[in-house]
Design an enzyme around this catalytic site. Sequence first.
Site, PDB file in Angstrom:
ATOM      1  N   CYS A 141       0.839  -1.270  -0.116  1.00 40.61           N
ATOM      2  CA  CYS A 141      -0.010   0.090  -0.086  1.00 40.61           C
ATOM      3  C   CYS A 141       1.028   1.398  -0.212  1.00 40.61           C
ATOM      4  CB  CYS A 141      -0.892   0.014   1.231  1.00 40.61           C
ATOM      5  SG  CYS A 141      -2.056   1.466   1.917  1.00 40.61           S
ATOM      6  N   CYS A 159      -0.455   4.202   2.091  1.00 44.13           N
ATOM      7  CA  CYS A 159      -0.210   3.846   3.783  1.00 44.13           C
ATOM      8  C   CYS A 159       1.193   4.060   3.849  1.00 44.13           C
ATOM      9  CB  CYS A 159      -0.407   2.981   3.896  1.00 44.13           C
ATOM     10  SG  CYS A 159      -1.919   1.901   3.600  1.00 44.13           S
ATOM     11  N   ASP A 160       2.402   4.060   2.784  1.00 41.13           N
ATOM     12  CA  ASP A 160       3.044   3.696   3.629  1.00 41.13           C
ATOM     13  C   ASP A 160       4.584   3.940   2.927  1.00 41.13           C
ATOM     14  OD1 ASP A 160       2.070   1.294   5.424  1.00 41.13           O
ATOM     15  OD2 ASP A 160       3.012  -0.081   4.450  1.00 41.13           O
TER      16      ASP A 160
END
Length: 306
Positions: free
Chosen positions: A134, A137-138
């Site tokens: 992701c 997300c990261d």
Amino acid sequence: MIYDLIIVGSGPAGLAAAIYAQRAKLSTLVLEKEYMSGGQVVNTYEVDNYPGLPEIGGFELGMKFREHAEKLGASFLNIEVRHIGLEEEGRIKVIYTDREEYRARALILAMGAKHRMLGLPGEKRLTGMGVSYCATCDGAFFKGRATAVVGGGDVAVEDALFLARGCSKVYLIHRRDELRAAAVLQEQLKKCENVEFLWDTEVAGIEGDDHLECLKLKNKKTGEERMLDVDGLFIAVGTVPNTTSITNLLQLDENGYIVAGEDGTTNVPGIFAAGDVRTKQLRQIVTAVSDGANAVTSVQAYLNTL
Ligand code: NDP
């Protein structure tokens, strides 16, 4: 209590179904594996193909779907479905979980899909230590550093575009010499100066002790192998359906998707499938949402026959 309808999953398909079910005045319960899970859309940085809402953030769009369902009074329960059974010659469908059992006359299965893994040694061990599924997300952890994305679909290109904004370098590693992503996304990515395409290339190894250090790459045409130093690897090689809980009952295709047409009808009367979890040509938010609406229409027709 026996509900008219239980919806399993709260991504765009499940939430659209919840909206239509509330409007149809069906007694409905939505089961979701994680609290406010929202499906894959909430991890998408930007959605630019949902009509009427250009460039909307994926999380924002997911929350709008949810707020709409909640505003109409939809009930949600945070619980994981273990398996599904039938009672009273199939007229009642039973959802088994680790805690309670839930019963309904009809089900809409909208469990979506999850990330496919490359299946390489080191992949699981280094997930969260440089390997991620992701980018939104990261990606921020890799600001100013070198990363790679593997895959050639919409998600891989969207991830690479997202990473290119903050990373010093982004390698897009694809096993063929052309992408399958939407042309408009490809055009945007080709304009990014810090993006390098590695065509006909597969990731043959993910290496590092306690964090990702480098990738072993293999050119599929020449057989040549090389090492590539990167701090982050984002794997975007498609999805696999979340159907392990229902293999006992429903007909699945060879890739594990529930065999169902546009109206959501499966091989079990009263159980319908909607969104990415069903066999279909185009897995997009807009098609997931229309599946949810269609499935509720099918549920209403089915309930009238009982
Ligand atoms: P896709 O299935 O579209 O693409 C997967 C990519 O990964 C392909 O390029 C494929 O290669 C490659 N791949 C598959 N397996 C491997 C492997 N083992 N090793 C290396 N590469 C592999 O998946 P996406 O996750 O990109 O998208 C899923 C769906 O979601 C699509 O239908 C997409 O259109 C949709 N989507 C919709 C959005 C929206 O509505 N806004 C946003 C993002 C995605 P190859 O091309 O050679 O098959």
